[in-house]
Scaffold this active site. Structure first.
Site, PDB file in Angstrom:
ATOM      1  N   TRP A  79      45.067  46.102  33.512  1.00  0.00           N
ATOM      2  CA  TRP A  79      45.519  45.521  32.161  1.00  0.00           C
ATOM      3  C   TRP A  79      44.862  46.480  31.124  1.00  0.00           C
ATOM      4  O   TRP A  79      45.520  46.564  30.117  1.00  0.00           O
ATOM      5  CB  TRP A  79      44.701  44.219  31.691  1.00  0.00           C
ATOM      6  CG  TRP A  79      45.529  42.915  31.971  1.00  0.00           C
ATOM      7  CD1 TRP A  79      45.967  42.506  33.139  1.00  0.00           C
ATOM      8  CD2 TRP A  79      46.195  42.077  31.066  1.00  0.00           C
ATOM      9  NE1 TRP A  79      46.813  41.495  32.893  1.00  0.00           N
ATOM     10  CE2 TRP A  79      46.852  41.197  31.754  1.00  0.00           C
ATOM     11  CE3 TRP A  79      46.292  42.087  29.669  1.00  0.00           C
ATOM     12  CZ2 TRP A  79      47.763  39.989  31.174  1.00  0.00           C
ATOM     13  CZ3 TRP A  79      46.860  41.102  28.896  1.00  0.00           C
ATOM     14  CH2 TRP A  79      47.635  40.166  29.780  1.00  0.00           C
ATOM     15  N   TYR A  87      46.456  50.082  38.670  1.00  0.00           N
ATOM     16  CA  TYR A  87      47.032  48.872  38.181  1.00  0.00           C
ATOM     17  C   TYR A  87      45.765  48.248  37.447  1.00  0.00           C
ATOM     18  O   TYR A  87      44.895  48.153  37.761  1.00  0.00           O
ATOM     19  CB  TYR A  87      47.607  47.854  39.393  1.00  0.00           C
ATOM     20  CG  TYR A  87      47.882  46.562  38.811  1.00  0.00           C
ATOM     21  CD1 TYR A  87      49.141  46.297  38.540  1.00  0.00           C
ATOM     22  CD2 TYR A  87      46.991  45.365  38.992  1.00  0.00           C
ATOM     23  CE1 TYR A  87      49.479  45.205  37.921  1.00  0.00           C
ATOM     24  CE2 TYR A  87      47.256  44.405  38.445  1.00  0.00           C
ATOM     25  CZ  TYR A  87      48.343  44.085  37.878  1.00  0.00           C
ATOM     26  OH  TYR A  87      48.651  42.709  37.564  1.00  0.00           O
TER      27      TYR A  87
END
Length: 765
Positions: free
Chosen positions: A109, A107
């Site tokens: 950005w 996980y």
């Protein structure tokens, strides 16, 4: 050369192959200062320049003690040796424990770019190799993602195309009540890339058009000064109670939109019985709400009157659902909007995440942009994203999730790429203990951040400045070319290059690459996007696009599935994708789950940690760990803009002047923020922008613990997740509850420890 990032598009100035500076584009009305600061980090001492292997792992030592992850030295090795170690370990774990023992729910950005998205590359690689355990939902909006499909139907993020855009708000709305505020600092970003920042100007146009704003938040600056917003400093985690008090006031005065509730909603009668206390003996009136929230009875009554007598819009920010029972304020905000009378009318009703990302509210949608082709994952196992520490610590344990029972798998190999769990996750000392459990942790990283230091094998990767790609932001109708600005530092390679080399060793390189070079992939995805528009005339061919740097996509104006205007006009012909076809004020499905922490309708549940809890006697300050203004999450904490915001090298913490005076704290002092889970150092900023009883310490400072894994040990840099609880919102979403944390603050008078967050571990050759 053009540079596209999550925080905007810039121009890179390169001289003799050296990156000199990064400048804002001339057509961006509100460029982010994060971009120019990228130059500082490009060649700093924290760059990972060669593949490295943790010494204790290489020597087969136990995963605890002096050779534990996070404290060990690393040995730099050749790429050939590193790829051999990774490929052989993948084969060993798969053959001995099964494919589900490999965790690929990496996980984060990552960075802008449609092809070089690290998680997409990782998951394609792992799926072709046999599969992996994935993660579901996001740290940002897990509670929202799970609850909204039950309440309004559709995919978790489909609400983005169903709520009013700024242009509609400016043209039709009279009143905006923003729960959690709408801070412009958050609108610097857009996942995938951003051509121009537009949120600031749209907010200004709304105010100039006469729209009145209310900022319901513990922080005054969560609304821009030019909005002239009325600040309602609500006790943190009590937004649901405030909304219930407003709703009760609407109901007993007959101000609510009964016609819309009858035709377009289901279950209001059962919810009304809860409001009046008929079902539980507690009347949720304005007096009740005032005692909980700190907002006066008169203000609550006034809000109820305004919301129902004016063309109104209820906004909710993502922060309010990252808390105990975080599903409730999201669900309740939809119900309140349905009661208020503007649902499905132009510029009114309900919306979420305005100013959280720049594209939210700017355009309703754009055509799909081609990305790395997904491969079906042969492994069905997954975990809720915020339950990674639970999974590592307690494999085989069962948990509830959205009406299902999940068995947490046994993870033996963690492969992390494009993210930083030691930023996103809560209670980092607990995560440290959990992180010792798997046999092997492989990380792709450009810098020696905390996650890299806690890995076994670290593979150096190119940054977004060091590879060719193109960007397309979420809902942003622009494509931006991303030509490589400079060669990768040291021996860094792109994630795709690394996975292609591993796939070659494992026997499926041709399937992974489809025999295309990286630049051929970039061209292919662009032309695939172009062909998807039909005649292709809306986009120039690739060579023209690459030369001109940008291209514009058409804006999709809907109507989109689940449109509230269509629902209002004819609920039978335009039903929602819910069991009833209407807005579910009472959900029979959620009620059937039998959860004691998420009932069949919006409900006030007292948080575990809040200012009225017993624990506040020891820790009387509520910690707000919101998003930073100086970086994106932890990205470029080593960049010039983030570094310039530090106080004596520590992250700034904002404290109300009254709370500071009671503790003898003055501006610029280094303070110790602490609770039973840990402590950290931060630089004090005194301000009336935060309400008394609240402190604000942004996320994203690279974690710098004195003794990783030991509760109570101090972080010298100011990471708030040293202090937050690793506790799920509820059994429904299992999302994070970072904003439910109590702390105290004191002056730190001991000699200041050196900040080591940006210092690489000891490296041997």
């Amino acid at each position: 050369m053009s540079v596209a990032t999550h925080w905007g598009s810039f121009v890179a100035v390169v001289e003799s192959g050296r990156l000199v500076r990064i400048e804002p584009r001339g057509d961006d009305p509100a460029p982010s200062p994060i971009g120019p600061g990228m130059v500082t980090a490009a060649d700093d001492g924290a760059r990972v320049l060669r593949p490295a292997v943790r010494k204790g792992w290489m020597e087969g030592l136990p995963r605890t003690g002096e050779a534990a992850r996070g404290t060990d030295a690393f040995v730099e090795v050749s790429w050939d040796d590193a790829l051999t170690l990774v490929s052989e370990e993948l084969l060993r774990v798969r053959s001995r424990y099964g494919d589900s023992a490999v965790f690929g729910g990496s996980y984060g950005w990552a960075s802008a770019g449609m092809f070089h998205n690290p998680q997409s590359q990782l998951q394609r690689f792992l799926a072709l190799g046999g599969g992996y355990t994935d993660s579901r939902n996001t740290y940002s909006t897990a509670a929202l993602e799970v609850i909204l499909p039950h309440v309004i139907g559709g995919a978790p993020w489909s609400y983005q195309s169903r709520m009013p855009v700024w242009e509609e708000i400016a043209g039709h709305c009279e009143l905006v009540v923003a729960f959690g505020g709408l801070a412009l600092k958050n609108s610097q970003i857009n996942p995938g890339g951003l051509a121009r920042h537009q949120t600031r100007d749209w907010q200004r146009k709304c105010r100039e058009a006469g729209v009145r704003f209310f900022n319901v938040s513990p922080i005054r600056s969560d609304a821009a000064g030019f909005l002239d917003a009325q600040w309602l400093p609500v006790v943190p985690n009590t937004d649901t109670a405030l909304m219930l008090g407003i709703a009760h006031t609407m109901l007993v005065n007959g101000w609510h939109d009964q016609d819309f509730l009858d035709r377009c909603c289901t279950g209001f009668d059962r919810f009304a019985a809860y409001l009046t206390g008929e079902s539980d003996g507690i009347v949720k009136d304005a007096d009740w709400a005032a005692r909980i929230t700190g907002i006066s009875r008169g203000t609550i009554t006034d809000l109820a009157r305004r919301l129902t007598s004016q063309h109104s819009l209820i906004m909710v920010n993502y922060a309010i659902q990252r808390a105990d029972h975080g599903e409730q304020p999201i669900w309740m905000s939809v119900v309140l909007a349905a009661m208020a009378g503007s649902m499905g009318r132009p510029g009114g009703g309900w919306g979420a995440g305005y100013a959280t990302m720049d594209a939210t509210g700017v355009a309703p949608g754009r055509p799909a942009v081609a990305s790395v082709p997904r491969v079906d994952n042969p492994v069905a196992d997954f975990i809720p994203v915020a339950r990674i520490a639970d999974t590592l610590l307690h494999p085989g344990r069962s948990i509830d999730y959205d009406g299902r029972r999940l068995t947490l798998p046994e993870l033996r190999l963690v492969y992390w790429c494009g993210g930083n769990p030691f930023h996103h996750h809560q209670d980092l000392h607990r995560l440290t203990r959990a992180w010792q459990m798997p046999d092997t942790v492989v990380v792709h990283e450009a810098w020696w951040n905390t996650t890299a230091k806690f890995a076994d094998i670290v593979l150096p990767v190119a940054t977004s400045l060091e590879r060719d790609d193109f960007a397309a932001g979420f809902s942003d109708p622009h494509l931006t070319a991303m030509p490589k600005v400079r060669e990768p530092a040291g021996q860094a390679r792109t994630d795709h290059h690394i996975f292609a080399a591993l796939a070659d060793r494992l026997g499926y390189e041709r399937e992974f690459t489809r025999s295309r070079t990286e630049m051929e992939w970039v061209r292919h995805l662009y032309e695939q996007t172009r062909a998807g528009l039909g005649d292709g005339a809306a986009l120039p061919d690739f060579d023209v696009f690459w030369r001109e740097s940008t291209a514009e996509l058409p804006v999709l104006n809907g109507p989109f599935p689940g449109d509230f205007a269509a629902l209002r006009a004819d609920p039978r012909r335009s039903p929602l994708a819910t069991p009833s076809g209407r807005i579910e004020i009472f959900s029979e499905e959620i009620d059937s789950f039998g959860y004691d922490d998420c009932a069949g309708h919006p409900t006030w549940f007292e948080p575990v940690e809040w200012l009225h809890a017993e624990a506040s006697q020891r820790f009387p300050l509520h910690l707000i760990s919101n998003q930073p203004a100086s970086r994106l999450h932890s990205q470029y904490d080593n960049g010039g803009h983030s570094l310039s915001s530090k106080i004596h090298g520590r992250e700034p913490v904002t404290i109300n002047r009254l709370d500071a005076a009671a503790r003898g704290i003055e501006d610029g002092m280094i303070v110790r923020v602490h609770n039973d889970r840990g402590s950290c150092l931060a630089g004090a900023i005194l301000s009336d922008d935060v309400m008394p009883g609240v402190i604000q310490l942004s996320t994203g400072a690279w974690w710098d613990p004195a003794q990783p894994g030991q509760s109570g040990t101090m972080d010298g840099h100011g990471n708030p997740n040293t202090l937050t609880a690793d506790r799920p919102c509820s059994r429904l979403s299992q999302g994070p509850s970072a904003h439910s944390a109590l702390v105290d603050v004191e002056i730190y008078s001991d000699p200041l420890p050196q900040v080591r967050a940006f210092t690489p571990p000891h490296l041997e050759h």
